[in-house]
Enzyme design. Structure first.
Site, PDB file in Angstrom:
ATOM      1  N   HIS A 146       0.816  -1.217   0.000  1.00  0.00           N
ATOM      2  CA  HIS A 146       0.000   0.000   0.000  1.00  0.00           C
ATOM      3  C   HIS A 146       0.848   1.266   0.000  1.00  0.00           C
ATOM      4  CE1 HIS A 146      -3.703  -2.335   1.748  1.00  0.00           C
ATOM      5  NE2 HIS A 146      -3.474  -2.596   0.493  1.00  0.00           N
ATOM      6  N   CYS A 154       4.954  13.294  -6.616  1.00  0.00           N
ATOM      7  CA  CYS A 154       4.278  14.224  -7.515  1.00  0.00           C
ATOM      8  C   CYS A 154       3.459  13.426  -8.527  1.00  0.00           C
ATOM      9  CB  CYS A 154       5.280  15.115  -8.244  1.00  0.00           C
ATOM     10  SG  CYS A 154       4.488  16.128  -9.520  1.00  0.00           S
ATOM     11  N   CYS A 179       4.338  20.428  -6.457  1.00  0.00           N
ATOM     12  CA  CYS A 179       5.740  20.203  -6.804  1.00  0.00           C
ATOM     13  C   CYS A 179       6.248  21.369  -7.646  1.00  0.00           C
ATOM     14  CB  CYS A 179       5.776  18.888  -7.587  1.00  0.00           C
ATOM     15  SG  CYS A 179       7.347  18.458  -8.329  1.00  0.00           S
ATOM     16  N   CYS A 181       7.318  21.335 -10.500  1.00  0.00           N
ATOM     17  CA  CYS A 181       6.866  21.161 -11.887  1.00  0.00           C
ATOM     18  C   CYS A 181       5.418  21.600 -12.076  1.00  0.00           C
ATOM     19  CB  CYS A 181       7.028  19.702 -12.330  1.00  0.00           C
ATOM     20  SG  CYS A 181       5.663  18.621 -11.848  1.00  0.00           S
ATOM     21  N   SER A 220      -6.819  -8.032   9.717  1.00  0.00           N
ATOM     22  CA  SER A 220      -8.188  -8.547   9.774  1.00  0.00           C
ATOM     23  C   SER A 220      -8.501  -9.378   8.529  1.00  0.00           C
ATOM     24  CB  SER A 220      -9.180  -7.394   9.915  1.00  0.00           C
ATOM     25  OG  SER A 220      -9.014  -6.471   8.850  1.00  0.00           O
ATOM     26  N   VAL A 262       1.182  -9.998  18.875  1.00  0.00           N
ATOM     27  CA  VAL A 262       2.338 -10.226  17.989  1.00  0.00           C
ATOM     28  C   VAL A 262       3.683 -10.085  18.708  1.00  0.00           C
ATOM     29  CG1 VAL A 262       1.203  -9.585  15.821  1.00  0.00           C
ATOM     30  CG2 VAL A 262       2.277  -7.806  17.222  1.00  0.00           C
TER      31      VAL A 262
HETATM   32  P1  OAD Z   1      -7.198  -3.825  10.515  1.00  0.00           P
HETATM   33  O1  OAD Z   1      -7.319  -2.646  11.429  1.00  0.00           O
HETATM   34  O2  OAD Z   1      -8.357  -4.146   9.651  1.00  0.00           O
HETATM   35  O3  OAD Z   1      -6.855  -5.144  11.344  1.00  0.00           O
HETATM   36  C1  OAD Z   1      -5.856  -5.171  12.310  1.00  0.00           C
HETATM   37  C2  OAD Z   1      -5.935  -6.512  13.029  1.00  0.00           C
HETATM   38  O4  OAD Z   1      -4.843  -6.585  13.948  1.00  0.00           O
HETATM   39  C3  OAD Z   1      -7.216  -6.721  13.841  1.00  0.00           C
HETATM   40  O5  OAD Z   1      -7.831  -7.923  13.426  1.00  0.00           O
HETATM   41  C4  OAD Z   1      -6.728  -6.814  15.306  1.00  0.00           C
HETATM   42  O6  OAD Z   1      -7.404  -7.809  16.040  1.00  0.00           O
HETATM   43  C5  OAD Z   1      -5.277  -7.205  15.142  1.00  0.00           C
HETATM   44  N1  OAD Z   1      -4.386  -6.721  16.214  1.00  0.00           N
HETATM   45  C6  OAD Z   1      -4.370  -5.505  16.801  1.00  0.00           C
HETATM   46  N2  OAD Z   1      -3.381  -5.417  17.699  1.00  0.00           N
HETATM   47  C7  OAD Z   1      -2.746  -6.617  17.708  1.00  0.00           C
HETATM   48  C8  OAD Z   1      -1.641  -7.165  18.432  1.00  0.00           C
HETATM   49  N3  OAD Z   1      -0.975  -6.444  19.330  1.00  0.00           N
HETATM   50  N4  OAD Z   1      -1.267  -8.448  18.166  1.00  0.00           N
HETATM   51  C9  OAD Z   1      -1.948  -9.198  17.250  1.00  0.00           C
HETATM   52  N5  OAD Z   1      -2.985  -8.719  16.533  1.00  0.00           N
HETATM   53  C10 OAD Z   1      -3.383  -7.456  16.747  1.00  0.00           C
HETATM   54  O7  OAD Z   1      -5.856  -3.569   9.656  1.00  0.00           O
HETATM   55  P2  OAD Z   1      -5.408  -4.232   8.291  1.00  0.00           P
HETATM   56  O8  OAD Z   1      -5.857  -5.637   8.189  1.00  0.00           O
HETATM   57  O9  OAD Z   1      -3.964  -3.942   8.152  1.00  0.00           O
HETATM   58  O10 OAD Z   1      -5.792   0.090   3.541  1.00  0.00           O
HETATM   59  O11 OAD Z   1      -6.191  -3.350   7.253  1.00  0.00           O
HETATM   60  C11 OAD Z   1      -5.982  -3.557   5.889  1.00  0.00           C
HETATM   61  C12 OAD Z   1      -6.123  -2.297   5.088  1.00  0.00           C
HETATM   62  O12 OAD Z   1      -7.387  -1.691   5.313  1.00  0.00           O
HETATM   63  C13 OAD Z   1      -5.142  -1.207   5.426  1.00  0.00           C
HETATM   64  O13 OAD Z   1      -3.895  -1.346   4.812  1.00  0.00           O
HETATM   65  C14 OAD Z   1      -5.834   0.040   4.963  1.00  0.00           C
HETATM   66  C15 OAD Z   1      -7.196  -0.262   5.509  1.00  0.00           C
HETATM   67  O14 OAD Z   1      -8.260   0.410   4.967  1.00  0.00           O
HETATM   68  C16 OAD Z   1      -5.544   1.251   2.899  1.00  0.00           C
HETATM   69  O15 OAD Z   1      -5.370   2.304   3.492  1.00  0.00           O
HETATM   70  C17 OAD Z   1      -5.482   1.154   1.407  1.00  0.00           C
END
Ligand code: OAD
Length: 276
Positions: A146, A154, A179, A181, A220, A262
């Site tokens: 991402h 830019c 920028c 440009c 998630s 984690v």
């Molecule tokens: P989420 O916020 O959807 O999920 C984070 C997950 O991490 C959750 O299921 C929590 O239970 C888990 N979690 C939190 N703290 C933790 C810990 N200490 N140990 C283990 N697990 C833990 O985030 P992403 O899955 O990264 O996209 O979201 C995916 C994408 O959706 C992001 O990259 C972003 C968002 O919209 C864009 O911005 C394009």
């Protein structure tokens, strides 16, 4: 016991891949997206689309500055989970780290694991180092699916700059920041409605297909390509392990699901792998 089995699989794996999401950076203080304290509770996802950036770049940047200040307010540092993955990667147990995160913490942990001497040249800001950092991520085994929110790019000439000074210019009223440009700067990240960089995505898909161990960590697993990468790995006979505080829609195809923090699970896993 599950952790021990995973460690044994990692040790014998030819291609092991880790895939991370916001949960791995949560212990560093970076907010996650979903859940009660998630960024998408406080902010409207709809304000950060590629379409809005194009239609209303000034409004987009006004909101983006606020999001930036919420998500990157402090000088975040990698935590024990980033470090464990960086060391597994350095020591040849992990082929690649694929991440949905834009915080740059995997790259920072990699630099630390390699003894801070990636190139000798450490001039901290300025254009060279941002370009270098971008190339570093590509050259090394960290794939930022991402993009990276520490940089802007830019939208006309492609020049990259560090984010912070651009955010400051926007805060001083330059909306949108442009920028030299004449082009409009865009955060160097994938916005909603924007395609993922094709080369990075292809590489991620082929790594998922080739992997014999695929670890999904702190995500998630509800948005694409997060939802399908571990499924691709599973349907190609990989051992799939999930480390996440809560259950995910992909758990049913995983070989082991560790509902653990984690920062406890990954250092233990690393220790088990490296011990033997
Ligand atoms: P989420 O916020 O959807 O999920 C984070 C997950 O991490 C959750 O299921 C929590 O239970 C888990 N979690 C939190 N703290 C933790 C810990 N200490 N140990 C283990 N697990 C833990 O985030 P992403 O899955 O990264 O996209 O979201 C995916 C994408 O959706 C992001 O990259 C972003 C968002 O919209 C864009 O911005 C394009």
């Amino acid at each position: 016991a599950e952790l021990e089995r995973l460690a044994a699989d990692l040790r014998t794996a030819e291609t092991a891949v880790a895939f991370t999401g916001a949960g791995i950076s949560a212990p560093s203080g970076v907010p996650t997206f979903r859940g009660d304290d998630g960024v998408w509770e406080a902010f409207d996802e709809g304000q950060f689309t590629y379409d809005r950036f194009q239609r209303d770049p000034a409004g987009f940047w006004a909101d983006r500055v606020e999001l930036h200040r919420t998500m990157f307010d402090a000088e975040y540092e990698p935590n024990a989970a980033h470090d464990a993955l960086a060391e597994l990667n350095r020591d040849g147990h992990l082929e690649a780290i694929l991440t949905q995160n834009t915080d740059g913490l995997h790259a920072k942990a990699a630099t630390a694991a390699r003894g801070n001497d990636s190139d000798g040249d450490d001039s901290s800001d300025g254009r060279e180092s941002v370009e270098e950092a971008a190339e570093f991520s590509a050259r090394e085994t960290i794939l930022e699916l991402h993009g990276n929110a520490r940089r802007v790019r830019c939208s006309d000439c492609g020049r990259r700059e560090p984010m912070e000074p651009i955010v400051e210019r926007a805060e001083d009223g330059e909306l949108p920041p442009t920028c030299g440009c004449g082009g409009t700067y865009k955060p160097d990240v994938v916005l909603f409605g924007e395609r993922l960089p094709e080369t990075v995505l292809q590489r991620a898909r082929s790594l998922a297909r080739e992997s014999d161990v695929f670890l999904a960590i702190g995500s998630s697993l509800v948005v694409e390509p997060a939802a399908s990468l571990p499924r691709t790995a599973a349907s190609n006979e990989a051992t799939v392990g999930i480390v996440n505080l809560e259950s995910t829609p992909v758990d049913s195809v995983a070989d082991s699901c560790l509902q653990e923090d984690v920062t406890t699970a990954l250092p233990r896993l690393q220790e088990l792998v490296e011990l033997s």
